[in-house]
Enzyme design. Structure first.
Site, PDB file in Angstrom:
ATOM      1  N   ALA A  25       8.618   2.478  24.277  1.00 34.22           N
ATOM      2  CA  ALA A  25       8.316   1.596  23.142  1.00 34.22           C
ATOM      3  C   ALA A  25       9.603   1.062  22.517  1.00 34.22           C
ATOM      4  O   ALA A  25       9.683  -0.099  22.120  1.00 34.22           O
ATOM      5  CB  ALA A  25       7.484   2.333  22.096  1.00 34.22           C
ATOM      6  N   ARG A  30       4.050  -6.639  18.461  1.00 37.16           N
ATOM      7  CA  ARG A  30       5.119  -6.437  17.472  1.00 37.16           C
ATOM      8  C   ARG A  30       5.464  -7.682  16.658  1.00 37.16           C
ATOM      9  O   ARG A  30       6.385  -7.678  15.871  1.00 37.16           O
ATOM     10  CB  ARG A  30       6.357  -5.862  18.146  1.00 37.16           C
ATOM     11  CG  ARG A  30       6.292  -4.335  18.213  1.00 37.16           C
ATOM     12  CD  ARG A  30       7.564  -3.743  18.754  1.00 37.16           C
ATOM     13  NE  ARG A  30       8.754  -4.187  18.057  1.00 37.16           N
ATOM     14  CZ  ARG A  30       9.205  -3.667  16.927  1.00 37.16           C
ATOM     15  NH1 ARG A  30       8.593  -2.667  16.367  1.00 37.16           N
ATOM     16  NH2 ARG A  30      10.294  -4.138  16.358  1.00 37.16           N
ATOM     17  N   HIS A  35      16.105   2.538  22.621  1.00 34.59           N
ATOM     18  CA  HIS A  35      17.078   1.552  22.141  1.00 34.59           C
ATOM     19  C   HIS A  35      18.376   1.706  22.915  1.00 34.59           C
ATOM     20  O   HIS A  35      18.961   0.729  23.385  1.00 34.59           O
ATOM     21  CB  HIS A  35      17.392   1.758  20.655  1.00 34.59           C
ATOM     22  CG  HIS A  35      16.193   1.727  19.763  1.00 34.59           C
ATOM     23  ND1 HIS A  35      16.129   2.460  18.606  1.00 34.59           N
ATOM     24  CD2 HIS A  35      15.020   1.066  19.856  1.00 34.59           C
ATOM     25  CE1 HIS A  35      14.964   2.235  18.011  1.00 34.59           C
ATOM     26  NE2 HIS A  35      14.269   1.396  18.754  1.00 34.59           N
TER      27      HIS A  35
END
Ligand code: SF4
Ligand code: SF4
Lengths: 462, 545
Positions: free
Chosen positions: B68, B99, B198
């Site tokens: 995600a 999103r 990330h």
């Protein structure tokens, strides 16, 4: 254009490996939904926490209601050594912190690929005391590389029945109703019809009063609704199971027959006139009653409304996507109203789909194209629409991108609906649900006409 | 329920509250959670919060997964790449358009794949026999259908276990098709939260995309990249217009309203500004090492914060014209902001807020609330690290555990061709004048004494917080939204903005103030109880039928 890269099917390649804009999602979200329809039950996702987060999010957005579920929170270690330790610890924490009566565990792709055996782990938890005395844990294997979200729903209902239903000496004059994956409003409506027929029943699952909770100023972790433990236990003594939807409910009905010798009947989801007729007849026959006038009158009102407005429906080309059980009944309803469901896709696999569609469509709409399973997706549906347009699209919220690009009226139906409300309050099953579908379709088609017709053709009375 | 009383409410003793919170937990859980819950003292620099550690199984958490963070957060907003999710269908389905990353291709012909979800839809047999063949087919399908500039592949959980080598497949197809194809090993279990994703995304974009195009001329006189801004609700659009007005060229945004094309030459800039420190600081740091590009932290949430950040950018360039234009812009915009603040502030000031979200917003949004006179009495992140709470100075002390070791640290060396010594000198000169770089003080120093700081808050913890503190507004995500609202307290989603926004920049501040007026002053909350609630119950009944 939003979907600017989609071109005509007739000018496209045949895809071999790529699914684009799926008309399905994965098993656990269905398992989670089913478990929410059990009173005092907390769904638990055995896997990494992302799946649980996604599934809760999808259901929350669809219902605009709290959707509680816990997760085993796998990390790399659990992925290598298996998730047993995580589940044992998870269960013990859940019972002491959140205090559910039941935990409904479903697996994920990750735990399935690792090979975790839920039955064995739950057994161990019972012996070791992570599941306290008097508390329950049910489970279902829900690998998403098999079937779809519908399969997960079916598997969890089966798991719940397997655990709770048992046969005693007594026969209970009641029906088991397996409603399939329909909305809380639909479950409420089915119950209303059963009450009109004065039929006693147990419905599993039942998400009404769970996912349509009133605002009271106090959050309830376990809302009032949901099938209760005594109700589920009694299912083994019922006179018959009526399972709605082959994909959603067949396996559970068979399982209940095997386990408790309760005979079953598989009926289509009661969407539209004929499917509702069949449902009503099956119930009446099983309970040996005649259909009450009040219900016949509801039916009559639906037929009357269709007669009155048929000119706006007749010959209208419709593209439909969604889950097989819904698609089958809805296709039949559309054909009965004189409409032409020309394109139908469902990402959920299953051979019966083609057969059923063929029997509904071959004579009446021979030009219809339908497909289910891998790569039966919205991209394909849109490509077909590019080849030759339609007058109405029916499907979940993702259809709005096609609808806007092609300027086609769009009826939201199915899961998920992320951008409108109503599905949790107003049913689409039964005669009243048929009336709602009819009214919605007409409004869409007629509003479109009002907005686009030439000024000299603009009508006051329609 | 919302209190109309503007006076300070009774506030529980925070230490006692913490004790009560932990009492509910089994001993082992309580011990672990205790370290993630602090009673803040902004002056105490020795306070240490536990963050970026595993969520305890069975705890109802806000967190998502590595995938995600990688596909959803970082790569999701980039429009000219076909993002193929390699795995069973669900992972791709849930990350499909959810999103709200807005994007605006300059023309109707420019590519935009954001409205599409691509998946290999792995089946039983693919799991058993391996999915590499299917992945190759999928990449080929994507090429045949769309001829994209680049294709990215994302592994989800089962892929790591069955041993598909997505990187080998990417290399092979890249050589065959002659376009950039790269893969992310971002299986959900790789880290303890989105944060690992990330980092994985940062690494790959840095190694396989940034700086591969050396052919383009410089984009302008004063050129920057904006990092950690994802254009939720159009935030980036608002900011883009400010830079343009200031005379500063925005080369690339990582990754709101962005293209892979713009990343390919994103090494040719003078400055990187960092908005969400958590999700993107890796790229900023690596670009400084490789190309000499300095970075500093900015915050565009809040009108004053925006003004400050824009000024710093102008000061960095030190150009008279840029500075003058910036001042003119700030003066004009603050004027409109003030008008709305004057209307809203008297209605809402003195109220209290709580926010538990993400890796930077739980900090940034406190600024907006402060501008309205609303105090944040409890806050925490979903997936941040200690530095986001305590400031970057603690980075050397952060323990590397098994989970963080999972993620590769790239070895970065100076780029012989593109490294700019001039930027290093510029930075040094500015530093001598006390201009701060690589700075982030974190959330805690800015929160008041005795406020609560809670990392990776659980459902139980937020329930008790609400019960005991009765905040006027709660900020979190969609999973929490209706739980909190059922308690009669409005919840503002700070991931999706409740489908509103933008909230960045001056226009964002105005939108947010108006939103707070709506949320805190609407009458509907007063109608929860039916008027007959307190009437005596009638005895006797009307017979049915
Ligand atoms: S890993 Fe499987 S269960 Fe989890 S979201 Fe993806 S498809 Fe669904
Ligand atoms: S399977 Fe893994 S990658 Fe996919 S949603 Fe679940 S945790 Fe995330």
């Amino acid at each position: 254009m939003l979907l600017r890269h989609t071109k005509k099917a007739s000018e496209s390649i045949e895809r071999k490996g790529l699914t684009i804009n799926p008309a399905k999602t994965c098993q656990p979200v269905g398992a989670m939904y089913a478990a929410l329809g059990v009173h005092g039950c907390l769904p638990h996702s055995h896997g990494s926490q992302g799946c649980c987060s996604y599934h809760r999010t999808a259901l929350t957005r669809h219902y605009k209601e709290p959707v509680m579920a816990a997760t085993s929170s796998f990390t790399e270690g659990s992925s290598v050594f298996g998730g047993q330790a995580n589940l044992l610890q998870g269960l013990s924490n859940i019972y002491s912190i959140y205090e559910p009566d039941i935990v409904a565990i479903h697996s994920t792709c990750l735990s399935e690929t690792i090979g975790d055996d839920l039955g064995q782990i739950v057994g161990k938890a019972r012996v070791e005391g992570q599941i306290p005395e008097g508390k329950h844990a049910v489970y279902a294997a829900t690998p998403s590389y098999v079937g779809s979200h519908v399969t997960g729903f079916s598997n969890m209902v089966k798991g719940i029945i397997d655990y709770f239903a048992y046969k005693t000496e007594e026969v209970k004059k009641q029906l088991n109703i397996l409603p399939g994956w329909v909305e809380p409003s639909d479950m409420r409506e089915i119950k209303r019809m059963l009450k009109m027929m004065k039929v006693k029943y147990v419905m599993l699952p039942d998400t009404s009063d769970v996912l349509d909770e009133p605002m009271t100023g106090k959050f309830k972790m376990f809302p009032e609704g949901g099938t209760t433990i005594p109700q589920m236990a009694s299912m083994g003594d019922s006179i018959k199971t009526i399972a709605l939807g082959e994909w959603c409910s067949k396996d559970s009905a068979i399982h209940l027959e095997n386990k408790c010798k309760v005979p079953f009947h598989i009926a289509d989801m009661p969407i539209g006139i004929k499917a509702t007729d069949r449902f009503v007849q099956v119930v009446a026959k099983a309970f040996r009653i005649s259909v009450p006038d009040s219900l016949t009158k509801e039916r009559g009102r639906l037929v009357d409304a269709i007669v009155d407005m048929q000119q706006y429906l007749f010959g209208k080309r419709v593209a439909l996507f969604g889950d097989p059980d819904q698609c089958i009944s809805l296709t039949e309803f559309l054909v009965d109203m004189g409409m032409k469901p020309v394109y139908i896709v469902s990402g959920t696999p299953g051979k019966a789909f083609e057969k059923r569609m063929a029997s509904i469509l071959d004579k009446k709409v021979p030009e219809a194209k339908y497909m289910n399973g891998e790569r039966a997706d919205l991209f394909l549906l849109h490509q077909w629409i590019k080849d030759e347009g339609v007058d109405l699209i029916i499907g979940n919220t993702y259809g709005k991108y096609i609808a806007r690009d092609e300027n086609i009226p769009f009826l939201r139906f199915g899961f998920p609906i992320l951008d409108r409300i109503g599905h949790s309050y107003f049913p689409t099953v039964g005669y009243m649900g048929g009336l709602r579908l009819l009214e919605k379709m007409l409004s869409l088609i007629m509003d479109h006409e009002d907005a686009t017709v030439a000024e000299e053709k603009f009508e006051l009375v329609m | 329920m919302i209190s109309k009383n503007k006076n300070k409410k009774h506030v529980p003793n925070p230490e006692e509250f913490k004790e009560e919170l932990l009492k509910k937990y089994p001993l082992k859980v309580a011990k672990k959670r205790a370290k993630g819950i602090l009673v803040n003292d902004p002056k105490d620099t020795g306070m240490e919060i536990q963050a970026n550690v595993r969520t305890i199984p069975g705890i109802i958490t806000q967190r998502g997964c590595t995938y995600a963070g990688c596909k959803g957060v970082i790569l999701g907003p980039t429009r000219d790449v076909v993002n193929i999710v390699h795995g069973p269908i669900g992972c791709s389905f849930y990350a499909w358009l959810t999103r709200r990353n807005q994007t605006k291709p300059p023309t109707a012909q420019d590519p935009n794949y954001i409205p599409y979800s691509f998946s290999t839809d792995m089946q039983d047999s693919n799991i058993v026999f391996g999915g590499e063949k299917k992945l190759k087919d999928a990449i080929q399908d994507a090429w045949d259908l769309f001829k994209p500039r680049s294709i990215a592949v994302f592994s989800t959980c089962p892929i790591g276990l069955i041993g598909d080598d997505i990187h080998a497949v990417c290399r092979e197809k890249k050589a065959e098709l002659g376009i950039n194809i790269f893969g992310f090993s971002c299986e959900g279990y790789k880290g303890v939260s989105q944060s690992a994703g990330h980092h994985i995304a940062n690494n790959k974009i840095f190694s396989d995309v940034i700086g591969i195009d050396l052919t383009l001329p410089r984009a302008g006189k004063f050129v920057i990249n904006m990092m950690g801004e994802y254009n939720i609700g159009g935030d980036s659009f608002a900011l883009e217009s400010y830079f343009e007005e200031m005379g500063v060229t925005l080369k690339a945004t990582f990754s709101g309203n962005s293209t892979i094309e713009s990343y390919e030459s994103a090494h040719d800039v003078d400055l990187n500004i960092v908005m969400c420190h958590r999700s993107i600081n890796y790229i900023a740091e690596m670009m400084e090492k490789k190309y000499g590009i300095p970075w500093f932290k900015v915050n565009f949430i809040g009108a004053q914060a925006t003004a400050k950040s824009l000024r710093r950018i102008a000061e960095y360039f030190g150009d008279e014209e840029v500075m003058a234009k910036t001042e003119a812009l700030i003066a004009r915009e603050l004027e409109s902001v003030k008008a709305v603040a004057n209307k809203v502030k008297p209605l809402v000031q003195g109220k209290t807020a709580m926010m538990f979200v993400g890796g930077s917003r739980a900090h940034h949004y406190q600024e907006l609330f402060r501008e309205l006179g609303i105090e944040t009495i409890a806050a925490g992140y979903e997936f941040a690290h200690r530095d986001d709470y305590e400031g970057r100075r603690v980075i050397p002390d952060i323990k590397i555990d098994a989970d963080s070791r999972n993620i590769e640290e790239l070895k970065v060396v100076k780029d012989k061709v593109s490294f700019k010594d001039s930027l290093v000198e510029k930075k040094k000169a500015l530093k001598d004048k006390n201009f701060e770089f690589e700075n982030y003080e974190g959330m805690m120093p800015e929160m008041s004494k005795n406020s609560l700081v809670i990392d990776d808050i659980s459902h139980w913890e937020s329930e008790l917080l609400i019960e005991k503190y009765k905040p006027d507004i709660f900020c979190a995500g969609i999973k929490e939204k209706y739980v909190v609202q059922k308690n009669g307290i409005p919840l503002k989603q700070l991931h999706s903005y409740d489908y509103g926004g933008p909230y960045a920049g001056f226009v964002g501040a105005i939108n947010f103030y108006n939103e707070m007026e709506r949320m805190l002053c609407t009458d509907i909350w007063k109608m929860i109880d039916a008027p007959w609630k307190n009437e005596p119950v009638c005895v006797g009944s009307v017979v049915e039928e």
